[in-house]
Motif scaffolding. Structure first.
Motif, PDB file in Angstrom:
ATOM      1  N   GLY A 284       8.340   4.605  -6.831  1.00  0.00           N
ATOM      2  CA  GLY A 284       8.446   4.477  -5.389  1.00  0.00           C
ATOM      3  C   GLY A 284       7.104   4.391  -4.692  1.00  0.00           C
ATOM      4  N   PHE A 285       6.978   3.441  -3.759  1.00  0.00           N
ATOM      5  CA  PHE A 285       5.771   3.264  -2.954  1.00  0.00           C
ATOM      6  C   PHE A 285       6.196   3.024  -1.505  1.00  0.00           C
ATOM      7  N   VAL A 286       5.273   3.220  -0.578  1.00  0.00           N
ATOM      8  CA  VAL A 286       5.597   3.031   0.842  1.00  0.00           C
ATOM      9  C   VAL A 286       4.801   1.847   1.388  1.00  0.00           C
ATOM     10  N   PRO A 287       5.312   1.181   2.410  1.00  0.00           N
ATOM     11  CA  PRO A 287       4.608   0.026   2.984  1.00  0.00           C
ATOM     12  C   PRO A 287       3.233   0.429   3.522  1.00  0.00           C
ATOM     13  N   PRO A 288       2.287  -0.549   3.514  1.00  0.00           N
ATOM     14  CA  PRO A 288       2.511  -1.939   3.113  1.00  0.00           C
ATOM     15  C   PRO A 288       2.599  -2.083   1.592  1.00  0.00           C
ATOM     16  N   LEU A 289       3.513  -2.946   1.145  1.00  0.00           N
ATOM     17  CA  LEU A 289       3.719  -3.199  -0.273  1.00  0.00           C
ATOM     18  C   LEU A 289       2.924  -4.435  -0.686  1.00  0.00           C
ATOM     19  N   THR A 290       2.281  -4.352  -1.850  1.00  0.00           N
ATOM     20  CA  THR A 290       1.484  -5.478  -2.334  1.00  0.00           C
ATOM     21  C   THR A 290       2.148  -6.109  -3.545  1.00  0.00           C
ATOM     22  N   ILE A 291       1.726  -7.331  -3.844  1.00  0.00           N
ATOM     23  CA  ILE A 291       2.265  -8.040  -5.000  1.00  0.00           C
ATOM     24  C   ILE A 291       1.963  -7.241  -6.276  1.00  0.00           C
ATOM     25  N   PHE A 292       2.984  -7.140  -7.164  1.00  0.00           N
ATOM     26  CA  PHE A 292       2.897  -6.343  -8.384  1.00  0.00           C
ATOM     27  C   PHE A 292       2.537  -4.892  -8.060  1.00  0.00           C
ATOM     28  N   GLN A 293       3.161  -4.383  -6.994  1.00  0.00           N
ATOM     29  CA  GLN A 293       2.876  -3.025  -6.530  1.00  0.00           C
ATOM     30  C   GLN A 293       2.914  -2.025  -7.687  1.00  0.00           C
ATOM     31  N   GLY A 294       1.817  -1.276  -7.860  1.00  0.00           N
ATOM     32  CA  GLY A 294       1.744  -0.214  -8.864  1.00  0.00           C
ATOM     33  C   GLY A 294       1.402  -0.663 -10.256  1.00  0.00           C
ATOM     34  N   GLN A 295       1.231  -1.991 -10.481  1.00  0.00           N
ATOM     35  CA  GLN A 295       0.985  -2.480 -11.841  1.00  0.00           C
ATOM     36  C   GLN A 295      -0.310  -3.265 -11.966  1.00  0.00           C
ATOM     37  N   VAL A 296      -0.630  -4.073 -10.942  1.00  0.00           N
ATOM     38  CA  VAL A 296      -1.826  -4.918 -11.021  1.00  0.00           C
ATOM     39  C   VAL A 296      -2.685  -4.602  -9.806  1.00  0.00           C
ATOM     40  N   ALA A 297      -3.653  -3.700  -9.960  1.00  0.00           N
ATOM     41  CA  ALA A 297      -4.448  -3.222  -8.834  1.00  0.00           C
ATOM     42  C   ALA A 297      -5.333  -4.306  -8.240  1.00  0.00           C
ATOM     43  N   THR A 298      -5.630  -5.344  -9.046  1.00  0.00           N
ATOM     44  CA  THR A 298      -6.533  -6.385  -8.541  1.00  0.00           C
ATOM     45  C   THR A 298      -5.840  -7.352  -7.594  1.00  0.00           C
ATOM     46  N   ARG A 299      -4.528  -7.298  -7.526  1.00  0.00           N
ATOM     47  CA  ARG A 299      -3.788  -8.179  -6.603  1.00  0.00           C
ATOM     48  C   ARG A 299      -3.425  -7.367  -5.360  1.00  0.00           C
ATOM     49  N   THR A 300      -3.987  -7.761  -4.221  1.00  0.00           N
ATOM     50  CA  THR A 300      -3.813  -6.980  -2.982  1.00  0.00           C
ATOM     51  C   THR A 300      -3.049  -7.738  -1.901  1.00  0.00           C
ATOM     52  N   GLU A 301      -2.491  -8.915  -2.263  1.00  0.00           N
ATOM     53  CA  GLU A 301      -1.738  -9.658  -1.257  1.00  0.00           C
ATOM     54  C   GLU A 301      -0.527  -8.838  -0.804  1.00  0.00           C
ATOM     55  N   ILE A 302      -0.316  -8.757   0.521  1.00  0.00           N
ATOM     56  CA  ILE A 302       0.749  -7.922   1.070  1.00  0.00           C
ATOM     57  C   ILE A 302       2.076  -8.676   1.062  1.00  0.00           C
ATOM     58  N   VAL A 303       3.062  -8.034   0.483  1.00  0.00           N
ATOM     59  CA  VAL A 303       4.406  -8.595   0.417  1.00  0.00           C
ATOM     60  C   VAL A 303       5.243  -8.166   1.620  1.00  0.00           C
ATOM     61  N   CYS A 304       5.071  -6.915   2.039  1.00  0.00           N
ATOM     62  CA  CYS A 304       5.882  -6.403   3.145  1.00  0.00           C
ATOM     63  C   CYS A 304       5.069  -5.383   3.942  1.00  0.00           C
ATOM     64  N   SER A 305       5.084  -5.524   5.289  1.00  0.00           N
ATOM     65  CA  SER A 305       4.379  -4.585   6.162  1.00  0.00           C
ATOM     66  C   SER A 305       5.180  -4.401   7.444  1.00  0.00           C
ATOM     67  N   ILE A 306       4.866  -3.331   8.169  1.00  0.00           N
ATOM     68  CA  ILE A 306       5.562  -3.007   9.419  1.00  0.00           C
ATOM     69  C   ILE A 306       4.555  -3.041  10.559  1.00  0.00           C
ATOM     70  N   ASP A 307       4.875  -3.755  11.622  1.00  0.00           N
ATOM     71  CA  ASP A 307       3.982  -3.851  12.778  1.00  0.00           C
ATOM     72  C   ASP A 307       4.801  -3.678  14.055  1.00  0.00           C
ATOM     73  N   ASN A 308       4.691  -2.490  14.701  1.00  0.00           N
ATOM     74  CA  ASN A 308       5.438  -2.195  15.928  1.00  0.00           C
ATOM     75  C   ASN A 308       6.934  -2.471  15.775  1.00  0.00           C
ATOM     76  N   GLY A 309       7.466  -2.066  14.622  1.00  0.00           N
ATOM     77  CA  GLY A 309       8.893  -2.232  14.389  1.00  0.00           C
ATOM     78  C   GLY A 309       9.280  -3.561  13.796  1.00  0.00           C
ATOM     79  N   ILE A 310       8.391  -4.546  13.780  1.00  0.00           N
ATOM     80  CA  ILE A 310       8.660  -5.849  13.170  1.00  0.00           C
ATOM     81  C   ILE A 310       8.337  -5.768  11.681  1.00  0.00           C
ATOM     82  N   ILE A 311       9.287  -6.185  10.840  1.00  0.00           N
ATOM     83  CA  ILE A 311       9.123  -6.114   9.387  1.00  0.00           C
ATOM     84  C   ILE A 311       8.661  -7.487   8.897  1.00  0.00           C
ATOM     85  N   ASN A 312       7.386  -7.592   8.528  1.00  0.00           N
ATOM     86  CA  ASN A 312       6.817  -8.852   8.056  1.00  0.00           C
ATOM     87  C   ASN A 312       7.060  -8.995   6.559  1.00  0.00           C
TER      88      ASN A 312
END
Length: 724
Positions: A284-312
């Motif tokens: 389990g991880f909390v947003p923002p979630l990155t690609i290959f979350q928890g497995q590939v630390a070198t990949r930091t592209e954001i898959v999901c984030s929250i901005d003022n209630g908007i879920i990107n």
């Protein structure tokens, strides 16, 4: 001849500098506090235009305004502080405005300027400022909107009397019936604390009100204007002012919400916080979630984030990385619980499309949305999800709300999954907190002040300490002194004229939009609180000359409804406002001013949920909205008081206008025009509130037009008449 000097502030240095004048220029100044030809004019003192030579020093002071190629030259959009001096003594303060430049043979010859009296600064300072603007940076009166806080504001007040909750319902009609009870009804009879007896006032029926004195305080704090709040009409010792409140109702129906049509409310989730891990083989991880979350630390592209209630949500990828990955999933699950009937929507704000919904449901309900896998990764969101609730229940509350984000992918032929969850979504109700600025009626501060001044026939003038005194017109004139000008009057010329430029005067509120006020007008043929003809009042003489003059306020008038027990018709000392139209649908009203009267009910009244969940509680006192304060009223006409059932003749007209209007319409009234040569000592001391004496007769000043060089003054004045 007197030496006239005009000094104006140089904005570069902040110092006063003297303007050069034409030697043969005659400077005339006309002053009036309330001209009988336009009694509705507010904040008028004097203004006068004259010309100045285009001398070297004046050209520098006006920064060569005639040359448009100079970009940083004189800004004629603004008035500059200025003073008029007579033989070196201060005569008047005010503001100077540049109107234009006259050129001869392509060279500057003269400047045309206008000198305005001090009260024009009120208009200058306020301009387009709204009541909302006054309170935007002020949070001291903001508060939680819940049953405990609102009940306190209804029973007593909040913030030491600065905020109260009057018994004005925005939608629901109240009644009192001691013979029955039913859960959720607006029966104000307290039947007990049982779940089936949870009836009475629902706190979400009510909106707050602000003490009008607080508005003047905010003007003092946010502008360069300083109203005197210690003396005169605005004094803390004047209950006629201190008990006045403004209802904070910006929209029709429930507090702070806009209708989408009919009686449909929208609630957009604008805050999603406090995520926690909620399972998955990754822990389990909390947003923002990155690609290959928890497995590939070198990949930091954001898959999901929250901005003022908007879920990107960003595109998903499938392909090859290290050994193998692909077919990832990003899914949202939103759950809401409420006893109301409501609809759930997930809206992609990038396309304004509804991507998931469930309509007309109740209880605990969920909707979901997931993105399809793509063949590439792009950090730009392809979906930006807004969570929205729609309901027809103005008292909607979600007792629980949660959002779960599921993210999974294959890596090295293994499925990886993480869940993130939040149960802290807001708002959970149509309104959870009161931001006073957001609830202010839509009106400019200047329009609000103008309405207040017209309501109570007030006048404003600057005092020596630069504070603004506010007095009723009667009080202003009563504060003057008698000055005998007989020796200065030119006896060769005098005009005695008919004084009344209109047939009659009407005083009006805005057209009513509420049920009882509309019904009153249909039955009685006139609008409650209005006075259509001042000559209906004793002491105001009828005239058939001129037209009707209308003094109109930017406020609305409500009629409040008394409650009687339907089981026996006994009075309960309960009076409330019902803010619906003739079809009994919620209606938006113009700014509403009322007297707050903290009142004891006879048998108490019931407030829903105040005793706990689904348990009512009884209270005795409440803030009664009233059109009267003891014998004085906020009606221009003598009307029946809704609470006592008695006619109260101390109307706005009788208390604040009658003396002035009655004397104006008197058969003995005359408009006298004389010429007088007033000495410098007189000009430096007199006030427009003074009573002039000519040959033993007393006169009130209407206007004075004075040649400042020689003191020659054209004076319009009315013979003073005592009104019994």
């Amino acid at each position: 001849m007197r030496e006239v000097q005009i000094i104006v502030v140089n904005p570069n240095s902040g110092n006063y500098e003297r303007l050069e004048l034409f030697k043969d220029e005659t400077i005339l100044l006309t002053q009036t506090i309330q001209n009988a030809r336009d009694i509705g004019s507010i904040f008028t003192d004097f203004s006068q235009s004259f010309t100045l030579p285009a001398s070297k020093s004046n050209n520098i002071l006006f920064e060569f305004y005639y040359n448009s190629d100079i970009e940083t030259g004189f800004n004629a959009n603004d008035k500059r502080s200025a003073q008029i001096l007579l033989n070196g003594s201060l005569f008047r303060k005010g503001f100077l405005a540049l109107d234009g430049v006259e050129l001869k043979q392509n060279n500057p010859f003269s400047y045309k300027v206008t000198f305005f009296g001090e009260t024009v600064d009120i208009k200058k300072q306020l301009k387009d400022l709204t009541l909302r603007n006054l309170f935007e940076a002020y949070t001291a009166l903001n508060h939680t909107y819940d049953v405990s806080t609102v009940s306190q504001g209804l029973v007593t007040s909040l913030f030491n009397g600065k905020i109260c909750y009057p018994l004005i319902s925005h939608t629901e009609r109240y009644f009192y019936d001691s013979s029955t009870h039913a859960n959720g009804t607006r029966n104000l009879h307290y039947a007990g604390s049982g779940a089936s007896q949870n009836q009475g006032v629902n706190f979400r029926d009510l909106k707050p009100a602000i003490k009008i004195n607080e508005i003047f305080k905010r003007i003092n704090e946010t502008t360069d204007l300083q109203f005197d709040l210690t003396t005169g009409f605005l004094a803390t010792s004047n209950p006629d002012f201190q008990q006045l409140f403004l209802w904070l109702s910006r929209e029709r129906g429930s507090l702070g919400q806009s209708y989408t049509g009919g009686q449909l409310f929208q609630l957009n989730v604008n805050s999603i916080t406090n995520f926690f891990a909620d399972g998955g083989n990754l822990g389990g991880f909390v947003p923002p979630l990155t690609i290959f979350q928890g497995q590939v630390a070198t990949r930091t592209e954001i898959v999901c984030s929250i901005d003022n209630g908007i879920i990107n949500m960003s595109p998903l990828a499938s392909g090859n990385f290290q050994n193998q990955f692909g077919d990832r999933q990003l899914r949202l699950d939103w759950t809401v619980t409420s006893t109301s009937t409501y609809s759930l929507y997930m809206i992609d704000t990038l396309t304004n499309n509804v991507v998931s919904s469930r309509e007309s449901v109740t209880g605990a309900q969920s909707i979901a949305f997931e993105l399809e896998p793509l063949t590439f990764f792009d950090p730009s969101p392809v979906a930006a999800i807004q969570l929205r609730i729609e309901t027809e229940d103005g008292t909607f509350v979600a007792s629980a709300m949660s959002l779960r984000i599921k993210y999974e992918y294959f890596l090295n032929n293994q499925l990886r999954r993480t869940y993130s969850k939040s149960t802290t979504l807001a708002p959970t109700a149509l309104v959870n907190d009161i931001d006073v600025a957001l609830q202010m009626p839509s009106i400019k501060v200047l329009d609000f002040l103008t309405g207040m001044f017209k309501m109570f026939n007030l006048t404003a003038f600057f005092q020596q300490d630069n504070t603004i005194a506010v007095q009723t017109l009667d009080s202003y004139y009563n504060g003057g002194v008698q000055r005998d000008i007989t020796d200065y009057v030119d006896v060769d010329k005098k005009n005695v004229n008919y004084p009344i430029p209109y047939q009659e005067i009407a005083f009006r509120y805005e057209k009513p939009k509420t049920f009882l006020a509309i019904n009153f007008e249909e039955i009685n043929g006139y609008q409650f609180g209005n006075l259509e003809n001042t000559t209906q009042n004793q002491g105001v003489t009828q005239t058939d000359r001129g037209k009707k003059y209308v003094v109109k306020l930017p406020f609305e008038k409500m009629i409040y409804e008394p409650l009687f027990d339907q089981n026996g018709a006994t009075a309960q000392n309960i009076l409330y406002g019902y803010t619906v139209d003739k079809d009994q649908n919620p209606v938006a009203v113009m700014p509403l001013i009322f007297y707050r009267r903290n009142t004891n009910s006879i048998n108490g009244y019931s407030i829903q949920n105040l005793g706990g969940s689904n348990q009512a509680a009884q209270r005795q006192t409440y803030n009664r909205p009233s059109n009267s304060y003891f014998q004085k009223t906020l009606n221009f006409n003598a009307e029946v008081d809704e609470f006592t059932g008695l006619v109260k003749p101390q109307s706005l007209f009788n208390n604040y206008y009658r003396n002035y209007i009655s004397s104006l319409f008197s058969r003995q009234r005359r408009l006298v025009k004389i010429t007088a040569y007033l000495p410098l000592s007189f000009l430096l001391e007199y006030s427009l509130k003074d009573v002039f004496i000519v040959n033993g007769r007393l006169y009130n000043v209407n206007s004075i037009k004075t040649n400042l060089q020689d003191g020659k003054s054209e004076i319009e004045m009315y013979n003073k008449i005592e009104i019994s």
